[in-house]
Write an enzyme that holds these catalytic residues in place. Structure first.
Site, PDB file in Angstrom:
ATOM      1  N   LYS A 175       7.337  12.411  61.388  1.00 51.90           N
ATOM      2  CA  LYS A 175       8.121  12.755  60.189  1.00 51.90           C
ATOM      3  C   LYS A 175       7.156  12.642  59.016  1.00 51.90           C
ATOM      4  O   LYS A 175       6.850  11.553  58.548  1.00 51.90           O
ATOM      5  CB  LYS A 175       9.262  11.746  60.063  1.00 51.90           C
ATOM      6  CG  LYS A 175      10.419  12.091  59.165  1.00 51.90           C
ATOM      7  CD  LYS A 175      10.102  12.640  57.825  1.00 51.90           C
ATOM      8  CE  LYS A 175      10.454  11.719  56.693  1.00 51.90           C
ATOM      9  NZ  LYS A 175       9.952  12.238  55.402  1.00 51.90           N
ATOM     10  N   GLU A 250       1.801   0.048  57.718  1.00 55.30           N
ATOM     11  CA  GLU A 250       0.710   0.041  56.730  1.00 55.30           C
ATOM     12  C   GLU A 250       1.377   0.282  55.386  1.00 55.30           C
ATOM     13  O   GLU A 250       1.883   1.380  55.134  1.00 55.30           O
ATOM     14  CB  GLU A 250      -0.298   1.159  57.024  1.00 55.30           C
ATOM     15  CG  GLU A 250      -1.043   1.019  58.327  1.00 55.30           C
ATOM     16  CD  GLU A 250      -2.101  -0.079  58.318  1.00 55.30           C
ATOM     17  OE1 GLU A 250      -2.238  -0.797  57.305  1.00 55.30           O
ATOM     18  OE2 GLU A 250      -2.777  -0.231  59.340  1.00 55.30           O
ATOM     19  N   CYS A 284      -3.758   3.640  48.964  1.00 57.14           N
ATOM     20  CA  CYS A 284      -3.167   2.318  49.215  1.00 57.14           C
ATOM     21  C   CYS A 284      -4.122   1.207  48.825  1.00 57.14           C
ATOM     22  O   CYS A 284      -3.699   0.138  48.437  1.00 57.14           O
ATOM     23  CB  CYS A 284      -2.778   2.202  50.686  1.00 57.14           C
ATOM     24  SG  CYS A 284      -4.103   2.655  51.786  1.00 57.14           S
ATOM     25  N   GLU A 383       2.766  -2.353  42.537  1.00 56.24           N
ATOM     26  CA  GLU A 383       1.905  -1.213  42.836  1.00 56.24           C
ATOM     27  C   GLU A 383       2.317  -0.019  41.968  1.00 56.24           C
ATOM     28  O   GLU A 383       3.488   0.347  41.921  1.00 56.24           O
ATOM     29  CB  GLU A 383       2.052  -0.838  44.319  1.00 56.24           C
ATOM     30  CG  GLU A 383       1.083   0.237  44.737  1.00 56.24           C
ATOM     31  CD  GLU A 383       1.218   0.614  46.207  1.00 56.24           C
ATOM     32  OE1 GLU A 383       2.364   0.682  46.708  1.00 56.24           O
ATOM     33  OE2 GLU A 383       0.181   0.843  46.853  1.00 56.24           O
TER      34      GLU A 383
HETATM   35  P1  NDP Z   1       7.337   6.136  50.896  1.00 55.22           P
HETATM   36  O1  NDP Z   1       7.546   4.767  51.399  1.00 55.22           O
HETATM   37  O2  NDP Z   1       8.203   6.648  49.832  1.00 55.22           O
HETATM   38  O3  NDP Z   1       7.428   7.185  52.087  1.00 55.22           O
HETATM   39  C1  NDP Z   1       6.671   7.077  53.258  1.00 55.22           C
HETATM   40  C2  NDP Z   1       7.358   7.873  54.352  1.00 55.22           C
HETATM   41  O4  NDP Z   1       8.566   7.190  54.705  1.00 55.22           O
HETATM   42  C3  NDP Z   1       7.782   9.271  53.919  1.00 55.22           C
HETATM   43  O5  NDP Z   1       7.654  10.146  55.012  1.00 55.22           O
HETATM   44  C4  NDP Z   1       9.229   9.056  53.540  1.00 55.22           C
HETATM   45  O6  NDP Z   1       9.973  10.237  53.587  1.00 55.22           O
HETATM   46  C5  NDP Z   1       9.672   8.087  54.616  1.00 55.22           C
HETATM   47  N1  NDP Z   1      10.861   7.307  54.308  1.00 55.22           N
HETATM   48  C6  NDP Z   1      11.392   7.010  53.107  1.00 55.22           C
HETATM   49  N2  NDP Z   1      12.506   6.265  53.251  1.00 55.22           N
HETATM   50  C7  NDP Z   1      12.676   6.075  54.581  1.00 55.22           C
HETATM   51  C8  NDP Z   1      13.639   5.388  55.384  1.00 55.22           C
HETATM   52  N3  NDP Z   1      14.656   4.720  54.840  1.00 55.22           N
HETATM   53  N4  NDP Z   1      13.484   5.407  56.721  1.00 55.22           N
HETATM   54  C9  NDP Z   1      12.457   6.050  57.301  1.00 55.22           C
HETATM   55  N5  NDP Z   1      11.525   6.743  56.599  1.00 55.22           N
HETATM   56  C10 NDP Z   1      11.628   6.748  55.257  1.00 55.22           C
HETATM   57  O7  NDP Z   1       5.803   6.190  50.488  1.00 55.22           O
HETATM   58  P2  NDP Z   1       5.068   7.359  49.756  1.00 55.22           P
HETATM   59  O8  NDP Z   1       5.159   8.616  50.531  1.00 55.22           O
HETATM   60  O9  NDP Z   1       5.515   7.326  48.345  1.00 55.22           O
HETATM   61  O10 NDP Z   1       3.555   6.868  49.876  1.00 55.22           O
HETATM   62  C11 NDP Z   1       3.021   5.961  49.013  1.00 55.22           C
HETATM   63  C12 NDP Z   1       3.045   4.557  49.601  1.00 55.22           C
HETATM   64  O11 NDP Z   1       2.315   4.527  50.805  1.00 55.22           O
HETATM   65  C13 NDP Z   1       2.353   3.569  48.702  1.00 55.22           C
HETATM   66  O12 NDP Z   1       3.108   2.388  48.617  1.00 55.22           O
HETATM   67  C14 NDP Z   1       1.046   3.292  49.391  1.00 55.22           C
HETATM   68  O13 NDP Z   1       0.453   2.082  49.071  1.00 55.22           O
HETATM   69  C15 NDP Z   1       1.414   3.422  50.813  1.00 55.22           C
HETATM   70  N6  NDP Z   1       0.240   3.716  51.614  1.00 55.22           N
HETATM   71  C16 NDP Z   1      -0.266   2.741  52.432  1.00 55.22           C
HETATM   72  C17 NDP Z   1      -1.402   2.966  53.164  1.00 55.22           C
HETATM   73  C18 NDP Z   1      -1.924   1.920  54.091  1.00 55.22           C
HETATM   74  O14 NDP Z   1      -2.665   2.283  54.999  1.00 55.22           O
HETATM   75  N7  NDP Z   1      -1.566   0.676  53.939  1.00 55.22           N
HETATM   76  C19 NDP Z   1      -2.120   4.218  53.076  1.00 55.22           C
HETATM   77  C20 NDP Z   1      -1.507   5.173  52.206  1.00 55.22           C
HETATM   78  C21 NDP Z   1      -0.353   4.911  51.508  1.00 55.22           C
HETATM   79  P3  NDP Z   1      10.200  11.106  52.248  1.00 55.22           P
HETATM   80  O15 NDP Z   1       8.973  11.060  51.426  1.00 55.22           O
HETATM   81  O16 NDP Z   1      10.460  12.431  52.840  1.00 55.22           O
HETATM   82  O17 NDP Z   1      11.359  10.463  51.570  1.00 55.22           O
END
Ligand code: NDP
Length: 502
Positions: A175, A250, A284, A383
């Site tokens: 997803k 992550e 991140c 963040e």
């Molecule tokens: P989100 O948490 O908003 O989304 C991540 C994914 O989860 C998306 O595909 C999103 O779908 C999906 N999602 C959202 N809500 C749910 C739910 N309730 N159940 C299941 N899936 C869900 O993160 P972002 O896309 O905004 O990415 C940024 C974040 O990712 C930052 O916090 C960053 O630090 C972190 N990150 C961490 C990394 C690491 O390796 N530690 C690397 C890169 C980023 P949709 O967007 O379609 O709503």
């Protein structure tokens, strides 16, 4: 407008409900494509396809050597299509083409690296006390893995999950973020063309609540591997916990870059600026807190601001562009709200802080530097995921460690010093999954990556991490012809001993 469909069982299929979402190019600020707004019904189809593939002769039935060959071919296909995939990612998330191309080239290495491990998965024969037993372990794949990825580096962060999962013999339902789905869909088709059997890689697009959540809840999904924010990560963790499925998470960070007075300040300033402004801070491990020893505070701020001033923002496809736009409209608004919050809290704006409309029609925000920040302020604890740096002074090593570790997160940390002993003392004391000394933001398929504290659970990368996609079965084989009764001789009433029946 281009229209994309889900990729299930080796072909593109429209979403069951027939609904689509617009996807925007953050540089032009305009919608350019439609992606499926899928639902639980699409997740069911994809999970069923992945479950069939998991048991299929084309995947479960092949040798480890053939699985390794599949991963190597996939790596080659990613390398061959790196330019095309990088361009698709730039259209989706606005990061510079230069950066995405490099990322895609490295992404290929993940498939090569874990492909190399596919035929080295072994069990053990164990020296148990019972000499009349042969006892061994088998390392077996888990099944269907649900993979949920964010928008900042979609294909790279997918490879961190998919490469070890496939090498171990699992199948996947992915997803992607609703903002950056198109590159993942193209990748799935390329993987299929490269020979990955139908159903092994499936992609279902849509919203987190409508697709991510049902995937995390699905009883036939053996594990969830997630990268994203703490809020969605927690929701996924709770769903998985309800059915006792394992997770790799992550999550975010508020990583410190710690500069001591004995550091090479020019080099440190370059590293600090790259740590927070590269990718527009949408990383991140963005080094969003600059902890700087008091005596070099002004000298460092001057250097970092000078670099921020010199950064060229604009068209992410242009080779001279240093920083592209913010990837999504909600993120753009969030960054501006965080800047307003910092000003309210009394931080001093040393540079930036405003939208940069001159850079292009899309979503641009100036590289921003705040001084007069204390570590307790929200801007130093939360963040931002944007180009916003907080500068916080410290007095000595102990003070630096106290401030660095005073965070809910623990993803990365940078230490800039000319003192080798200090470098190792700091590396030992920092509560972070990765510590970089006189460098920053380095990652590799060979090195584990992940978070302490709220930055996540588990690691990605490194040879050991293939175990995160395997489970151990112990097999006990009695080498005697008879099972020795624990009761001693027993005359079983009314039953004649086997083999003596007339
Ligand atoms: P989100 O948490 O908003 O989304 C991540 C994914 O989860 C998306 O595909 C999103 O779908 C999906 N999602 C959202 N809500 C749910 C739910 N309730 N159940 C299941 N899936 C869900 O993160 P972002 O896309 O905004 O990415 C940024 C974040 O990712 C930052 O916090 C960053 O630090 C972190 N990150 C961490 C990394 C690491 O390796 N530690 C690397 C890169 C980023 P949709 O967007 O379609 O709503």
């Amino acid at each position: 407008m281009d229209r994309f469909d889900n990729f299930i069982d080796g072909r593109f299929v429209p979403p069951v409900g027939g609904a689509y979402l617009e996807t925007e190019n953050p540089f032009t600020g305009k919608a350019w494509a439609l992606i499926p707004r899928s639902s639980a019904a699409d997740v069911d189809e994809a999970v069923a396809a992945a479950a069939r593939a998991f048991r299929s002769p084309a995947w479960a039935g092949i040798s480890a050597t053939d699985r390794a060959r599949h991963l190597r071919r996939l790596g080659e296909a990613v390398a061959d299509h790196a330019a095309e995939l990088a361009e698709a990612e730039v259209r989706d998330n606005g990061k510079t083409y230069k950066e995405m191309l490099k990322q895609l080239q490295n992404t290929a290495e993940w498939y090569h690296f874990f492909g190399g491990l596919a035929d080295k998965i072994t069990g053990e024969v164990l020296p148990v006390d019972a000499k009349d037993h042969l006892t061994y372990t088998r390392a077996e794949p888990l099944g269907v893995i649900g993979m949920i990825t964010p928008w900042n580096s979609p294909l790279r962060l997918l490879a961190w999950k998919l490469a070890p999962a496939l090498a171990a013999g699992n199948t996947a339902v992915i997803k992607p973020s609703e903002f950056t789905s198109t590159a993942t869909l193209r990748f799935a088709a390329i993987a299929h063309e490269a020979g990955i059997p139908a159903g092994v890689i499936n992609v279902v697009c849509g919203l987190g609540q409508e697709v991510g959540q049902p995937l995390a809840d699905h009883r036939d999904v053996a594990k969830i591997a997630f990268t994203g924010g703490v809020g969605s990560g927690t929701a996924v963790y709770v769903s998985a916990a309800r059915r006792l499925a394992p997770v790799t998470l992550e999550l975010g960070g508020k990583s410190p870059n710690i500069v001591f007075a004995d550091a090479n300040l020019d080099s440190a300033a370059t590293g600090v600026a790259a740590g927070i402004f590269a990718s527009g801070g949408q990383s991140c491990v963005a080094g969003s807190r600059l902890l700087v020893q008091r005596e070099v505070h002004d000298a460092m701020v001057e250097r970092v601001v000078a670099i921020a001033r010199g950064l060229r923002m604009g068209d992410p496809m242009h080779p001279d562009t240093h920083v592209g736009p913010v990837a999504t409209r909600p993120q753009y608004e969030r960054i501006l709200a965080c800047i307003a919050m910092a000003l309210d809290e009394g931080a001093h704006l040393a540079h930036g802080g405003k939208p940069l409309d001159a850079a292009g029609p899309g979503l641009f925000i100036e590289p921003t530097v705040f001084t007069n920040v204390s570590n307790g302020m929200r801007i130093a604890q939360e963040e931002v995921f944007g180009p916003v740096l907080c500068v916080i002074p410290f007095s000595d090593e102990e003070d630096a460690l106290r401030l660095a570790n005073d965070s809910a997160f623990g993803l990365g940390a940078g230490v800039w010093t000319g003192n080798i002993g200090r470098a190792h003392r700091m590396a030992a004391g920092l509560q972070a999954g990765s510590v970089w000394v006189n460098t920053y933001r380095m990652t590799s398929q060979i090195v584990p990556f992940g978070g302490y504290k709220a930055s996540g659970i588990g690691r990605e990368g490194g040879a050991d991490m293939i175990k995160a996609y395997l489970q151990t079965k112990s097999v006990w084989v009695n080498l005697n012809d008879h099972f020795a009764s624990p009761f001693g001789p027993v005359q079983a009433a009314g039953v004649q001993a086997a083999g003596r029946a007339q």
